[in-house]
Design a protein around this motif. Structure first.
Motif, short mmCIF file in Angstrom:
data_model
loop_
_atom_site.label_atom_id
_atom_site.label_comp_id
_atom_site.label_asym_id
_atom_site.label_seq_id
_atom_site.Cartn_x
_atom_site.Cartn_y
_atom_site.Cartn_z
N GLY A 66 2.29 11.58 -0.62
CA GLY A 66 2.84 10.23 -0.69
C GLY A 66 2.61 9.53 -2.01
O GLY A 66 2.41 10.16 -3.05
N ILE A 67 2.63 8.20 -1.95
CA ILE A 67 2.37 7.37 -3.13
C ILE A 67 0.87 7.20 -3.29
O ILE A 67 0.20 6.65 -2.41
CB ILE A 67 3.05 5.99 -3.01
CG1 ILE A 67 4.56 6.14 -2.87
CG2 ILE A 67 2.70 5.12 -4.22
CD1 ILE A 67 5.25 6.81 -4.03
N CYS A 68 0.32 7.69 -4.40
CA CYS A 68 -1.13 7.64 -4.63
C CYS A 68 -1.54 6.52 -5.57
O CYS A 68 -2.74 6.31 -5.78
CB CYS A 68 -1.61 8.98 -5.17
SG CYS A 68 -1.36 10.36 -4.03
N SER A 69 -0.59 5.84 -6.16
CA SER A 69 -0.91 4.77 -7.10
C SER A 69 -1.05 3.43 -6.38
O SER A 69 -0.65 3.28 -5.22
CB SER A 69 0.17 4.68 -8.18
OG SER A 69 1.41 4.30 -7.61
N THR A 70 -1.60 2.46 -7.09
CA THR A 70 -1.77 1.10 -6.60
C THR A 70 -0.88 0.18 -7.43
O THR A 70 -0.79 0.34 -8.65
CB THR A 70 -3.24 0.67 -6.73
OG1 THR A 70 -4.04 1.56 -5.95
CG2 THR A 70 -3.46 -0.75 -6.26
N VAL A 71 -0.22 -0.77 -6.80
CA VAL A 71 0.77 -1.58 -7.50
C VAL A 71 0.11 -2.66 -8.34
O VAL A 71 -1.05 -3.05 -8.12
CB VAL A 71 1.78 -2.23 -6.52
CG1 VAL A 71 2.35 -1.20 -5.56
CG2 VAL A 71 1.16 -3.39 -5.75
N CYS A 76 1.78 11.95 -9.62
CA CYS A 76 1.58 10.91 -10.62
C CYS A 76 0.89 9.76 -9.91
O CYS A 76 1.47 9.13 -9.03
CB CYS A 76 2.92 10.47 -11.20
SG CYS A 76 2.79 9.33 -12.57
N SER A 77 -0.37 9.49 -10.25
CA SER A 77 -1.16 8.55 -9.46
C SER A 77 -1.72 7.38 -10.25
O SER A 77 -2.55 6.63 -9.73
CB SER A 77 -2.32 9.29 -8.77
OG SER A 77 -3.20 9.84 -9.72
N CYS A 78 -1.30 7.20 -11.48
CA CYS A 78 -1.82 6.10 -12.31
C CYS A 78 -1.52 4.75 -11.66
O CYS A 78 -0.38 4.48 -11.26
CB CYS A 78 -1.17 6.17 -13.69
SG CYS A 78 -1.39 4.69 -14.68
N SER A 79 -2.54 3.91 -11.57
CA SER A 79 -2.36 2.52 -11.16
C SER A 79 -2.18 1.69 -12.42
O SER A 79 -3.14 1.39 -13.13
CB SER A 79 -3.57 2.03 -10.36
OG SER A 79 -3.71 2.78 -9.17
N ILE A 80 -0.94 1.35 -12.70
CA ILE A 80 -0.61 0.70 -13.97
C ILE A 80 -1.17 -0.72 -14.02
O ILE A 80 -1.48 -1.32 -12.99
CB ILE A 80 0.90 0.68 -14.22
CG1 ILE A 80 1.60 -0.20 -13.18
CG2 ILE A 80 1.47 2.08 -14.21
CD1 ILE A 80 3.08 -0.35 -13.41
N THR A 81 -1.28 -1.24 -15.22
CA THR A 81 -1.60 -2.65 -15.41
C THR A 81 -0.64 -3.22 -16.44
O THR A 81 -0.10 -2.49 -17.27
CB THR A 81 -3.06 -2.87 -15.84
OG1 THR A 81 -3.36 -4.27 -15.80
CG2 THR A 81 -3.34 -2.35 -17.23
N VAL A 111 0.84 -1.20 0.00
CA VAL A 111 0.00 0.00 0.00
C VAL A 111 0.88 1.25 0.00
O VAL A 111 1.92 1.29 0.65
CB VAL A 111 -0.96 0.00 1.21
CG1 VAL A 111 -0.22 0.07 2.52
CG2 VAL A 111 -1.99 1.12 1.10
N GLY A 112 0.45 2.28 -0.76
CA GLY A 112 1.18 3.54 -0.83
C GLY A 112 0.65 4.55 0.18
O GLY A 112 -0.55 4.63 0.44
N THR A 113 1.55 5.35 0.74
CA THR A 113 1.19 6.35 1.74
C THR A 113 2.32 7.37 1.84
O THR A 113 3.17 7.45 0.93
CB THR A 113 0.91 5.66 3.10
OG1 THR A 113 0.45 6.60 4.05
CG2 THR A 113 2.13 4.96 3.64
#
Length: 571
Positions: free
Chosen positions: A151-156, A220-225, A99-101
């Protein structure tokens, strides 16, 4: 034929095809499990935002609690402290939770809590024990590129022994999921400052700002796929601090990388000078009409579909595009704008794409739009075309597509791909546009199961629609529910229940039904800006400052204490 008549005709065709499809009993949970089965993760893990590239948050789950108590610890398995601002969603894969924070908890000795960082945290799935942290120091250019404390707003995205995500510095990074616990420094990247077991092991890193000239706005908050060997990313390229100029109009908004090496495969800069604010959506990948597609939401309010392979020359290959704004809408700073862009992630369900329009929540709840789109068409499939006083089509413009004072107008698009459009539905037939009959701006993605579509909006409404039925050119809206607090996140559907979080810190649980039935409201102590997820029959929720695992029959001694420095545990 006017746009309303055309929409009605399209809706009739959709209804016919929808009834035929209904006989197939499409199950989005089985659809996601099919993707997950081809990955090297657990059978019931949830390894990316939405579980699969289709992005529909409908995981499998049994005996998922709809009531719990953080103070007493009832049905709480464990709780782990995060930073003070958490926007990244939990991902669960191969025994770990990511999780990003931000860094206000200060897990690392070399980065005490007073140092502002974007951080990605890894925990043990069964116990909540902290494992390691990936640290992203703040950019020197400040809030225009890297907003303080966000913080980190994206999802891995996680598969096998690696994970991929976007950092707060505008980088795409590939990490070893074990960190340095395996005693190895995997490469080709070998320049980590140390190999402490509580720090991340970087495999490769791609700097979109340095290598592509991207100027991300705020974050930059894109949750890549990733699909196959390809990694799809929305870069975040946006406006300057004054919110008027686009510093890097020729920098790409959409890119594809080789997920194994980080090599750039293709780019696209379609939004260009027409970016309204930022670009914070995430890609959706699927097959429709006999072809693979990657669909990305642009900061200009257009949805773009590309061939995942590109054109073979380093550029994107466009399949279709869709304007999510009425042509007469106007973009102005603040809450008065009627023009939006895309923050939510497009969702693919049973052959169609669903997406809602949104804006920075600081700009107000505004006018919202939700669409169902047929992705088998080509070219410009928007509902309308913009033409001048001579009937000539007008090129794409940033602030307003049509200025009626100059004789310009919007006309129906004969190639329109919108199956239905939801902005207002007069359910009580009183001829008035009432608050609970209105779709407001949304940052949340839809979740759909049993043909029931659920979506949140910034106004605090939860909307329940039929994904297929259409009446008088509009989708059938079964009910709306006012939570009296803004919803930033998306919806979870699991175990015949619907879970929705809000800024007041409550999780409202509904029955999965076209009749409004609130089962429970659970207070999470702190605001919720993320979306609940389920993996391996456990519910994971990140509020602003704590990651909480909820499981039927669990009991956390002493309950959940916000800001606690303990790793957690259960009895």
């Amino acid at each position: 034929m006017n746009s309303r008549s055309m929409t009605t005709v399209m809706s009739a065709l959709w209804l016919i095809s929808g009834l035929a499809v209904a006989a197939d009993k499409f199950d989005p949970t089985e659809d996601a499990l099919n993707f997950i089965s081809k990955m090297k993760v657990g059978k019931y893990d949830w390894p990316q935002w939405g579980g699969s590239p289709h992005r529909n948050n409908t995981p499998p789950g049994k005996n998922i609690p709809f009531e719990w108590n953080l103070e007493t610890g009832e049905n709480v398995l464990w709780a782990a402290p995060l930073g003070s601002q958490t926007y990244g969603n939990p991902v669960i894969a191969n025994g770990k939770v990511f999780v990003g924070t931000n860094n206000t908890h200060g897990y690392l000795k070399r980065y005490p809590s007073k140092i502002d960082l974007g951080v990605l945290l890894a925990f043990e799935e069964k116990t909540g024990k902290f494992l390691w942290q990936a640290s992203s120091p703040k950019l020197p250019t400040g809030r225009v590129h890297d907003w303080p404390q966000q913080g980190i707003c994206s999802t891995v995205f996680c598969d096998d022994t690696r994970l991929w995500y976007n950092t707060s510095r505008g980088e795409v990074v590939c990490l070893d999921v074990e960190g340095f616990h395996d005693g190895e420094n995997d490469g080709p990247y070998k320049a980590e400052p140390n190999q402490n077991k509580d720090e991340a092991d970087i495999i490769w890193r791609y700097d979109m700002m340095g290598d592509l000239g991207v100027s991300q706005h705020n974050m930059c908050s894109c949750s890549i796929t990733c699909v196959g060997d390809k990694c799809f990313v929305i870069t975040g390229n946006g406006v300057d601090e004054g919110h008027i100029n686009i510093p890097a109009p020729n920098a790409p908004s959409f890119i594809c990388l080789d997920k194994n090496t980080g090599k750039l495969l293709w780019t696209d800069k379609s939004p260009g000078i027409n970016v309204l604010h930022g670009q914070w959506s995430s890609p959706c990948v699927f097959e429709a009409g006999g072809r693979q597609q990657v669909v990305m939401g642009g900061g200009d309010g257009w949805l773009y579909s590309f061939d995942p392979e590109g054109d073979g020359k380093g550029n994107a290959k466009l399949l279709w595009k869709f304007d999510g704004n009425p042509k007469e809408s106007l973009y102005v700073l603040g809450g008065r704008s009627t023009r939006n862009h895309l923050i939510s992630t497009p969702v693919f369900y049973d052959g169609y794409v669903y997406v809602g329009m949104g804006e920075d929540p600081e700009h107000g709840e505004g006018n919202g739009h939700l669409y169902c789109i047929d992705p088998t068409k080509d070219g410009d499939i928007s509902l309308e075309l913009a033409v001048d006083d001579k009937g000539k089509e007008i090129p794409h413009r940033r602030l307003r597509a049509v200025d009626t004072t100059k004789g310009e107008k919007a006309i129906p698009n004969p190639n329109a791909g919108a199956i239905w459009h939801y902005d207002v539905v007069d359910r009580n037939k009183n001829g008035k546009k009432e608050f609970e009959e209105t779709m407001h701006r949304t940052m949340g993605s839809v979740a759909i199961k049993n043909d029931l579509l659920f979506v949140t909006d910034i106004g605090g409404l939860v909307h329940c629609l039929d994904a297929k039925k259409v009446e008088d050119g509009k989708p059938v809206v079964y009910w709306t529910h006012d939570m009296f607090s803004a919803a930033w996140g998306s919806v979870l559907i699991v175990d015949d229940k619907v879970y929705v979080g809000d800024e007041d810190g409550d999780i409202t649980v509904f029955e999965l039904s076209n009749k409004l039935n609130v089962l429970a409201e659970n207070n999470m102590i702190n605001s919720l800006y993320t979306t609940p997820v389920v993996a391996n029959d456990t519910l994971f929720i990140a509020n602003k400052s704590t990651l909480i695992a909820i499981k039927e029959g669990a009991k956390l001694k002493g309950g959940v204490k916000q800001g606690s420095t303990e790793d957690g545990g259960s009895e």
